[in-house]
Motif scaffolding. Structure first.
Motif, mmCIF file in Angstrom:
data_model
loop_
_atom_site.group_PDB
_atom_site.id
_atom_site.type_symbol
_atom_site.label_atom_id
_atom_site.label_comp_id
_atom_site.label_asym_id
_atom_site.label_seq_id
_atom_site.Cartn_x
_atom_site.Cartn_y
_atom_site.Cartn_z
ATOM 1 N N LEU A 189 3.270 -0.999 7.215
ATOM 2 C CA LEU A 189 2.601 0.285 7.294
ATOM 3 C C LEU A 189 1.638 0.257 8.476
ATOM 4 O O LEU A 189 0.976 -0.749 8.721
ATOM 5 C CB LEU A 189 1.847 0.539 5.982
ATOM 6 N N LEU A 195 5.346 4.513 7.986
ATOM 7 C CA LEU A 195 5.749 3.461 7.056
ATOM 8 C C LEU A 195 7.086 2.909 7.518
ATOM 9 O O LEU A 195 8.053 3.623 7.669
ATOM 10 C CB LEU A 195 5.858 4.030 5.637
ATOM 11 N N TYR A 225 -1.405 2.728 10.564
ATOM 12 C CA TYR A 225 -2.241 3.910 10.438
ATOM 13 C C TYR A 225 -3.212 3.950 11.603
ATOM 14 O O TYR A 225 -3.465 2.930 12.248
ATOM 15 C CB TYR A 225 -3.014 3.887 9.109
ATOM 16 N N CYS A 277 5.770 11.040 7.048
ATOM 17 C CA CYS A 277 4.367 10.705 7.020
ATOM 18 C C CYS A 277 3.552 11.706 7.808
ATOM 19 O O CYS A 277 4.043 12.304 8.759
ATOM 20 C CB CYS A 277 4.149 9.325 7.645
#
Lengths: 336, 196
Positions: A255, A318, A257, A312
């Motif tokens: 993952l 992801l 971010y 997402c």
């Protein structure tokens, strides 16, 4: 077999393409096509881009007076050589319906549909297993158009054994193969041949059973803020539904971010879906996503997946899959 | 996981399976690295055909073959027994003939050999715990090692590592199947006990 015997109203496709035997070389650039409703049969002629094309007006003498039309429009006599029509260095705009009429009577003497194109370049072929251990699929395309119909033939060999590749109804450039064996070190060899009226080309790829495993992205990826904790984000996702046996072949997830004001991504890795009674366990701790969970042994990763970016928000991706031999697999993943 | 619902034998079985799965995964990872250095050191192309190399247990199974628990574990155990012998031969050939000075390389082969031995031991324990007998030991192929050329040694070593890598993936699948079936059996037994 002669072409004339095949000329019935039921045979309207390019016959040489559907025939199991190759047509004679001199016929290779021609085929027959029905004109529905007219009762007449049109000759289809394929010619190479840039070639010079000469058309005979049926059985007319070489110096007979004739009129040629292209798509119903009279053609200039400067392109005639007696009763023959000569097209120099044809391009795609020359494709169309050509007809020849006897000079005085205007009887139709000859009609053909000219299609200008090219022989196929080497096709691009790829194979992938997104549903291991059930099977894999192969898909292909041509790097550049030929502008004329092409036929594709694919053979799949596993050692001495030929496997059946079942063609998809849509898209037409894909077929599926079922694994007959698992864990085999014998390589797969896939050959794709593309043929059209002007030539043929082929490509072959060879690969190991595991090398083409590439799961689909994770599904239902949702990111929610954690109440009373603005620095934390809860992310939930599920195994791709196409992955048939996550218990025997569990997936590992990565993952990443980032806050929208930053350009660089932060990564959270080693996210296996380990789940008991609906609870998810994340991977290692880090950054905004304070994940927790058991530390995992380095998994025997077989291949990579793709970022599930479509599922997402723009600050979150992801990455769905190697497959690992971590803890038991499950249905739902969650990182916090 | 509520331990009150599971017998000590079931718990021990699950623990053994989990440890074996993790070890198989570790072996897989180490063999993947070893394969890269092996082809480089032997000057081989990874795509070279190894179909002519005999005497190495093949991991391949027909899709849909339903084996019993004992058959699954027994096949795995026989394979890892064979790999212990084969890796020993590979190591000896590297030391004596092929890469006599490359002690780091020998150490990495030795490490894999030890892990394979450990996995075989875990499988023996698992079979005993589940009440299954040990499979018969089957000796390696008839080829006389003394008559192998250097090139044949190289090919054979590559074949051993490739099949071992595939066996570890199969072992994880097989062990998970065994775990899944035992969970089902455990549930059935608990249900039976509750009725009684």
């Amino acid at each position: 077999m002669t072409w004339s015997k095949l000329l019935t109203p039921n045979h309207c496709r390019s016959l040489w393409l559907s025939s199991s035997t190759s047509p004679p070389a001199e016929e290779s650039r021609t085929s027959w096509r029905c004109c529905w409703g007219t009762g007449r049969y049109t000759h289809v002629q394929y010619e190479r881009l840039g070639a010079d094309v000469t058309m005979q007006c049926g059985a007319m003498d070489g110096d007979a007076a004739v009129t040629w039309t292209a798509n119903g429009t009279d053609m200039d006599e400067s392109q005639f050589n007696g009763s023959r029509l000569v097209l120099r260095s044809v391009d795609l705009t020359h494709s169309g319906q050509y007809a020849c009429y006897e000079g005085s009577s205007w009887h139709l003497k000859y009609q053909t549909y000219l299609k200008v194109g090219t022989s196929p370049k080497e096709p691009v072929l790829m194979c992938r297993s997104n549903n291991y251990p059930k099977g894999f699929y192969c898909s292909w395309h041509l790097p550049s158009p030929t502008y004329i119909p092409n036929a594709f033939n694919i053979t799949v060999m596993h050692g001495p054994r030929e496997l059946v590749c079942e063609k998809d109804a849509f898209p037409k450039n894909r077929c599926h193969i079922r694994y007959l064996q698992l864990f085999s070190t014998v390589k797969y060899k896939v050959t794709l041949t593309v043929t059209n009226a002007l030539g043929r080309n082929a490509t072959t790829i060879t690969f190991d059973e595991f090398a083409i495993v590439k799961p689909d992205p994770p599904e239902n990826v949702v990111a929610k803020p954690v109440s009373n904790n603005p620095r934390r984000l809860e992310v939930r996702w599920q195994n791709p539904s196409s992955w048939p046996d996550p218990e025997s072949f569990p997936l590992k997830f990565f993952l990443r971010y980032r806050p929208l004001i930053l350009d660089q991504w932060q990564h959270v890795s080693d996210l296996s879906i380990a789940f008991t009674e609906g609870q998810g366990v994340g991977g290692k701790a880090g950054g905004l996503l304070g994940c927790r969970g058991p530390s995992l042994q380095p998994p025997p990763c077989l291949n990579s997946g793709v970022w599930g970016g479509n599922f997402c928000p723009p600050f979150l991706s992801l990455y769905p899959a190697h497959f690992s031999t971590g803890k038991q697999g499950g249905k739902e993943g969650r990182g916090v | 996981m509520a331990s009150a619902e599971q017998t000590p034998v079931t718990l021990q079985h699950h623990n053994l399976c989990s440890r074996a799965i993790l070890l198989a995964g570790k072996i897989r990872s180490d063999v993947a690295s070893l394969l890269e250095s092996y082809v480089e050191r032997q000057g081989l192309d990874r795509t070279i055909s190894l179909d002519s190399v005999d005497g190495v247990p093949r991991a391949a199974v027909e899709q849909g073959d339903e084996l019993t628990e004992a058959e699954r574990l027994g096949a795995n155990l026989q394979a890892y027994w064979a790999f212990q012998v084969l890796l020993g031969e590979v190591l000896e050939e590297q030391r004596s003939h092929l890469t006599p000075l490359d002690t780091d390389f020998h150490a990495s082969i030795q490490s894999v050999l030890l892990q394979v031995a450990a996995l075989a031991y875990q499988l023996e324990e698992l079979l005993a715990l589940l009440g299954h007998g040990r499979p018969a030991w089957e000796a390696a192929g008839p080829e006389d090692p003394g008559h192998r050329s250097l090139f044949e040694m190289k090919l054979r070593g590559l074949k051993v590592l490739q099949e071992l890598a595939h066996w570890t993936v199969r072992s994880v699948r097989d062990l998970r199947q065994v775990t899944k079936h035992s969970r089902g059996s455990g549930t059935a037994h608990r249900g039976q006990a509750q009725k009684e």
